[in-house]
Design a protein around this motif. Structure first.
Motif, PDB file in Angstrom:
ATOM      1  N   ARG A   1       0.825  -1.211   0.000  1.00 56.35           N
ATOM      2  CA  ARG A   1       0.000   0.000   0.000  1.00 56.35           C
ATOM      3  C   ARG A   1       0.859   1.262   0.000  1.00 56.35           C
ATOM      4  O   ARG A   1       0.890   2.010   0.970  1.00 56.35           O
ATOM      5  CB  ARG A   1      -0.917   0.020   1.230  1.00 56.35           C
ATOM      6  CG  ARG A   1      -2.006  -1.027   1.308  1.00 56.35           C
ATOM      7  CD  ARG A   1      -3.082  -0.893   0.245  1.00 56.35           C
ATOM      8  NE  ARG A   1      -3.638   0.441   0.092  1.00 56.35           N
ATOM      9  CZ  ARG A   1      -4.752   0.878   0.677  1.00 56.35           C
ATOM     10  NH1 ARG A   1      -5.448   0.085   1.457  1.00 56.35           N
ATOM     11  NH2 ARG A   1      -5.180   2.110   0.462  1.00 56.35           N
ATOM     12  N   PRO A   2       1.571   1.534  -1.106  1.00 52.72           N
ATOM     13  CA  PRO A   2       2.405   2.733  -1.140  1.00 52.72           C
ATOM     14  C   PRO A   2       1.589   4.029  -1.091  1.00 52.72           C
ATOM     15  O   PRO A   2       2.143   5.094  -0.846  1.00 52.72           O
ATOM     16  CB  PRO A   2       3.168   2.600  -2.461  1.00 52.72           C
ATOM     17  CG  PRO A   2       2.334   1.688  -3.302  1.00 52.72           C
ATOM     18  CD  PRO A   2       1.658   0.759  -2.342  1.00 52.72           C
ATOM     19  N   ASP A   3       0.279   3.904  -1.300  1.00 52.51           N
ATOM     20  CA  ASP A   3      -0.591   5.075  -1.192  1.00 52.51           C
ATOM     21  C   ASP A   3      -0.816   5.481   0.261  1.00 52.51           C
ATOM     22  O   ASP A   3      -1.263   6.594   0.533  1.00 52.51           O
ATOM     23  CB  ASP A   3      -1.938   4.815  -1.875  1.00 52.51           C
ATOM     24  CG  ASP A   3      -2.655   3.589  -1.327  1.00 52.51           C
ATOM     25  OD1 ASP A   3      -1.986   2.565  -1.058  1.00 52.51           O
ATOM     26  OD2 ASP A   3      -3.892   3.648  -1.165  1.00 52.51           O
ATOM     27  N   ILE A   4      -0.486   4.601   1.188  1.00 54.68           N
ATOM     28  CA  ILE A   4      -0.684   4.880   2.617  1.00 54.68           C
ATOM     29  C   ILE A   4       0.623   4.807   3.396  1.00 54.68           C
ATOM     30  O   ILE A   4       0.911   5.655   4.227  1.00 54.68           O
ATOM     31  CB  ILE A   4      -1.708   3.902   3.230  1.00 54.68           C
ATOM     32  CG1 ILE A   4      -3.078   4.111   2.589  1.00 54.68           C
ATOM     33  CG2 ILE A   4      -1.788   4.072   4.742  1.00 54.68           C
ATOM     34  CD1 ILE A   4      -4.129   3.151   3.059  1.00 54.68           C
ATOM     35  N   TYR A   5       1.415   3.764   3.148  1.00 57.96           N
ATOM     36  CA  TYR A   5       2.628   3.531   3.918  1.00 57.96           C
ATOM     37  C   TYR A   5       3.862   3.962   3.149  1.00 57.96           C
ATOM     38  O   TYR A   5       3.906   3.882   1.924  1.00 57.96           O
ATOM     39  CB  TYR A   5       2.759   2.044   4.280  1.00 57.96           C
ATOM     40  CG  TYR A   5       1.628   1.540   5.134  1.00 57.96           C
ATOM     41  CD1 TYR A   5       1.616   1.757   6.505  1.00 57.96           C
ATOM     42  CD2 TYR A   5       0.556   0.858   4.571  1.00 57.96           C
ATOM     43  CE1 TYR A   5       0.576   1.301   7.293  1.00 57.96           C
ATOM     44  CE2 TYR A   5      -0.491   0.399   5.352  1.00 57.96           C
ATOM     45  CZ  TYR A   5      -0.482   0.625   6.706  1.00 57.96           C
ATOM     46  OH  TYR A   5      -1.516   0.175   7.476  1.00 57.96           O
ATOM     47  N   LYS A   6       4.890   4.380   3.877  1.00 64.13           N
ATOM     48  CA  LYS A   6       6.153   4.765   3.263  1.00 64.13           C
ATOM     49  C   LYS A   6       7.297   4.241   4.119  1.00 64.13           C
ATOM     50  O   LYS A   6       7.116   3.892   5.279  1.00 64.13           O
ATOM     51  CB  LYS A   6       6.236   6.280   3.120  1.00 64.13           C
ATOM     52  CG  LYS A   6       6.156   7.034   4.432  1.00 64.13           C
ATOM     53  CD  LYS A   6       6.132   8.519   4.200  1.00 64.13           C
ATOM     54  CE  LYS A   6       6.035   9.260   5.529  1.00 64.13           C
ATOM     55  NZ  LYS A   6       6.054  10.702   5.320  1.00 64.13           N
TER      56      LYS A   6
ATOM     57  N   ASN B   1      -4.149  -6.824   6.590  1.00 62.87           N
ATOM     58  CA  ASN B   1      -4.092  -6.225   5.272  1.00 62.87           C
ATOM     59  C   ASN B   1      -4.642  -7.226   4.260  1.00 62.87           C
ATOM     60  O   ASN B   1      -4.277  -8.401   4.286  1.00 62.87           O
ATOM     61  CB  ASN B   1      -2.632  -5.866   4.950  1.00 62.87           C
ATOM     62  CG  ASN B   1      -2.497  -5.101   3.667  1.00 62.87           C
ATOM     63  OD1 ASN B   1      -2.865  -5.570   2.594  1.00 62.87           O
ATOM     64  ND2 ASN B   1      -1.942  -3.907   3.767  1.00 62.87           N
TER      65      ASN B   1
ATOM     66  N   LEU C   1     -10.978   5.573  -3.226  1.00 65.82           N
ATOM     67  CA  LEU C   1      -9.885   6.507  -3.475  1.00 65.82           C
ATOM     68  C   LEU C   1     -10.256   7.476  -4.579  1.00 65.82           C
ATOM     69  O   LEU C   1     -11.029   7.226  -5.432  1.00 65.82           O
ATOM     70  CB  LEU C   1      -8.607   5.756  -3.850  1.00 65.82           C
ATOM     71  CG  LEU C   1      -8.074   4.795  -2.779  1.00 65.82           C
ATOM     72  CD1 LEU C   1      -6.879   4.040  -3.310  1.00 65.82           C
ATOM     73  CD2 LEU C   1      -7.692   5.567  -1.530  1.00 65.82           C
TER      74      LEU C   1
ATOM     75  N   GLU D   1     -12.625   1.114   1.130  1.00 66.52           N
ATOM     76  CA  GLU D   1     -12.261   2.514   0.933  1.00 66.52           C
ATOM     77  C   GLU D   1     -12.506   2.891  -0.523  1.00 66.52           C
ATOM     78  O   GLU D   1     -12.506   2.049  -1.410  1.00 66.52           O
ATOM     79  CB  GLU D   1     -10.820   2.786   1.336  1.00 66.52           C
ATOM     80  CG  GLU D   1      -9.781   2.082   0.521  1.00 66.52           C
ATOM     81  CD  GLU D   1      -8.371   2.361   1.014  1.00 66.52           C
ATOM     82  OE1 GLU D   1      -7.675   3.121   0.335  1.00 66.52           O
ATOM     83  OE2 GLU D   1      -8.001   1.812   2.066  1.00 66.52           O
TER      84      GLU D   1
END
Length: 161
Positions: free
Chosen positions: A39-44, A136, A161, A159
């Protein structure tokens, strides 16, 4: 409950100690890397996943546990205790798994199951109504392990987006 032992496999579940922070943070980094991939849209990627002060407080409150095998920290378990009480809901005490992870090279050895055995014993000892967690959607291995242990889906997060 501070200790539980899975003697047939030599896995010990116990409260974390402050001096184990680096080993705990290394496992938390593995988990963060997986989440950032899924989930690169949330986690980094971050330098520190679990701030030392948060860990210190969890150690003090005895809500952070580790799995130890042959003298090595092989897994982590971070718990939250939730009390639900409202006019529209049944009053419940929930043992919520905030984070649970096993160091990559120790997966498949029964450490996750040892954590769940520990949680079941804690639930019974302290009179909690349930053990809950989130997973997840892309973590199929964890989902299958939870199902195999007896967890069932009760709600699904969605969700837009």
């Amino acid at each position: 409950m501070k200790r539980a032992q899975c003697t047939d496999k030599g896995i010990q579940i116990r409260c974390a100690r402050q001096e184990e922070y680096q080993a705990v943070e290394a496992i938390m980094q593995q988990v963060q890397d997986l989440h950032a991939c899924w989930r690169p849209d949330i986690y980094k990627s971050v330098e520190t996943v679990l701030p030392p002060d948060v860990f210190a407080q969890a150690v003090q409150e005895q809500t952070f546990y580790v799995a130890e095998y042959n003298g090595c920290i092989t897994g982590i378990l971070f718990l939250l205790f939730r009390h639900v009480e409202s006019p529209s809901q049944v009053t419940r005490n929930i043992l919520f798994v905030d984070s649970m992870a096993v160091e990559a090279r120790y997966r498949g050895m029964g450490i996750g199951h040892a954590f769940f055995d520990f949680l079941k014993a804690m639930k019974e000892e302290k009179g909690y109504d349930s053990i809950e967690l989130q997973v997840n959607a892309r973590n199929k291995a964890a989902y299958e392990m939870y199902k195999a242990y007896g967890f069932t889906e009760k709600s699904i997060n969605m969700e837009l987006l």
